[in-house]
Design a protein around this motif. Structure first.
Motif, short mmCIF file in Angstrom:
data_model
loop_
_atom_site.label_atom_id
_atom_site.label_comp_id
_atom_site.label_asym_id
_atom_site.label_seq_id
_atom_site.Cartn_x
_atom_site.Cartn_y
_atom_site.Cartn_z
N GLY A 163 0.83 -1.20 0.00
CA GLY A 163 0.00 0.00 0.00
C GLY A 163 0.86 1.24 0.00
N ARG A 164 0.24 2.38 0.23
CA ARG A 164 0.97 3.66 0.20
C ARG A 164 0.69 4.44 1.47
N LEU A 165 1.77 4.91 2.08
CA LEU A 165 1.69 5.66 3.32
C LEU A 165 1.86 7.14 3.03
N ALA A 166 0.91 7.95 3.52
CA ALA A 166 1.02 9.41 3.40
C ALA A 166 1.30 9.98 4.77
N TYR A 167 2.24 10.93 4.82
CA TYR A 167 2.57 11.58 6.08
C TYR A 167 2.96 13.01 5.76
N LYS A 203 11.40 9.11 7.01
CA LYS A 203 10.04 8.66 7.31
C LYS A 203 9.90 8.43 8.81
N LEU A 204 10.89 7.74 9.35
CA LEU A 204 10.83 7.36 10.76
C LEU A 204 10.88 8.58 11.66
N HIS A 205 11.79 9.49 11.36
CA HIS A 205 11.91 10.71 12.16
C HIS A 205 10.60 11.47 12.14
N ASN A 206 10.01 11.52 10.95
CA ASN A 206 8.78 12.28 10.84
C ASN A 206 7.64 11.64 11.62
N ILE A 207 7.56 10.31 11.56
CA ILE A 207 6.48 9.61 12.26
C ILE A 207 6.59 9.82 13.77
N ARG A 209 -7.02 6.15 8.23
CA ARG A 209 -6.42 7.30 8.89
C ARG A 209 -6.14 6.92 10.33
N GLY A 210 -4.97 7.32 10.83
CA GLY A 210 -4.66 6.98 12.21
C GLY A 210 -3.31 7.51 12.60
N GLU A 211 -2.75 6.88 13.63
CA GLU A 211 -1.44 7.30 14.12
C GLU A 211 -0.48 6.13 14.07
N ALA A 212 0.78 6.45 13.76
CA ALA A 212 1.81 5.43 13.67
C ALA A 212 2.75 5.53 14.87
N HIS A 213 3.20 4.40 15.34
CA HIS A 213 4.17 4.42 16.44
C HIS A 213 5.15 3.27 16.27
N VAL A 214 6.37 3.50 16.74
CA VAL A 214 7.40 2.48 16.65
C VAL A 214 7.14 1.40 17.69
N LEU A 215 7.24 0.15 17.28
CA LEU A 215 6.98 -0.96 18.20
C LEU A 215 8.18 -1.20 19.11
N SER A 216 7.89 -1.56 20.32
CA SER A 216 8.95 -1.91 21.26
C SER A 216 9.42 -3.34 20.99
N PRO A 231 14.96 -2.80 9.96
CA PRO A 231 14.87 -3.36 11.31
C PRO A 231 13.82 -2.72 12.21
N VAL A 232 13.31 -1.55 11.86
CA VAL A 232 12.36 -0.90 12.76
C VAL A 232 10.93 -1.24 12.34
N LEU A 233 10.17 -1.74 13.29
CA LEU A 233 8.77 -2.06 13.01
C LEU A 233 7.88 -0.92 13.49
N VAL A 234 6.98 -0.52 12.62
CA VAL A 234 6.05 0.58 12.91
C VAL A 234 4.63 0.05 12.77
N ALA A 235 3.78 0.43 13.72
CA ALA A 235 2.37 0.02 13.65
C ALA A 235 1.49 1.24 13.45
N ILE A 236 0.49 1.09 12.60
CA ILE A 236 -0.53 2.12 12.41
C ILE A 236 -1.77 1.70 13.18
N ARG A 237 -2.20 2.56 14.09
CA ARG A 237 -3.46 2.32 14.81
C ARG A 237 -4.55 3.11 14.10
N PRO A 238 -5.47 2.43 13.44
CA PRO A 238 -6.48 3.16 12.67
C PRO A 238 -7.48 3.88 13.57
N ALA A 239 -7.76 5.13 13.24
CA ALA A 239 -8.85 5.87 13.87
C ALA A 239 -10.08 5.84 12.97
N GLU A 240 -9.84 5.67 11.67
CA GLU A 240 -10.94 5.68 10.70
C GLU A 240 -10.55 4.79 9.53
#
Lengths: 144, 144
Positions: A26-30, A59-63, A89-96, A117-126
């Motif tokens: 897919g495509r990520l917009a930020y 991308k990571l710094h921006n997220i 639509r939602g928020e992204a955060h780096v996984l522990s 190596p960095v895993l990022v999760a998107i938590r959908p709000a919509e």
């Protein structure tokens, strides 16, 4: 696609998730300094989150600076002249580290070559989706 | 793809435009009140601009308020396990009536069903593209 989709082409939430689960690209917009950016990503659905890998520093710094993201998947069926697009639509955060372990179990595939190596999760709000009838008049012209 | 593309997978500007001209479906990213949004659009390349139709009031209002957009097209070749993605950053503006006449000549196709009377052009400030080697280990496992 189940029967709950309306004639107007709006997908039910269930249909949207079915599309999301059926895809892996897919495509990520930020937003960077107020301007939109977009990048292709491989992802996997893990429960109610979308997970992807990155080593892209920008991308990571921006997220981390601004977690708001939009994500889109689509598919076009040329034979049926139907297109489907789902937007999250939602928020992204780096996984522990312990979350990463859990994600490894769901089998996120390393499509895009380099180590990410960095895993990022998107938590959908919509989650919204639409089905489009593709009208391409030159097709019938070519047939006729 | 010509031979100017580097081994690192960075496409030349000429390659990027070749991809853009070969496609008619992409995704537009824009910013609404600081948050990213993304939507599928049909487009056509007209000279050095990308042109699309819209009646989407939200999208249109936002583009007038903040013209900065990003646009992406991609293609995945499963057989060759290669993916290509091209990203355009620039500004969008609504075309005037005489510009619309010119665009009609290039044959922008009305894919997405409803009438979309407003023509919008994206003027690229930056065009970048990458080719990805898709590594999907489960494929060789399935073959083996």
């Amino acid at each position: 696609m189940d029967e709950t989709s309306t004639e107007q082409g709006v997908l039910s939430t269930e249909d949207c998730w079915a599309v999301l689960r059926s895809r892996e690209f897919g495509r990520l917009a930020y937003v960077i300094e107020g301007a939109p950016s977009i990048a292709p990503i491989n992802y996997v659905v893990d429960g109610d989150q979308l997970v992807f890998r990155t080593t892209d520093g920008t991308k990571l710094h921006n997220i981390i600076a601004d977690p708001r993201v939009a994500f889109e998947v689509d598919e076009v069926d040329d034979a049926d002249e139907v297109g489907v697009s789902v937007v999250v639509r939602g928020e992204a955060h780096v996984l522990s580290a312990d979350e990463e372990y859990r994600i490894e179990q769901v089998g996120l595939r390393a499509w895009l070559g380099h180590d990410r190596p960095v895993l990022v999760a998107i938590r959908p709000a919509e989650v919204t989706g639409r089905r489009y009838q593709l009208r391409r008049p030159w097709r019938s012209m070519m047939r006729g």
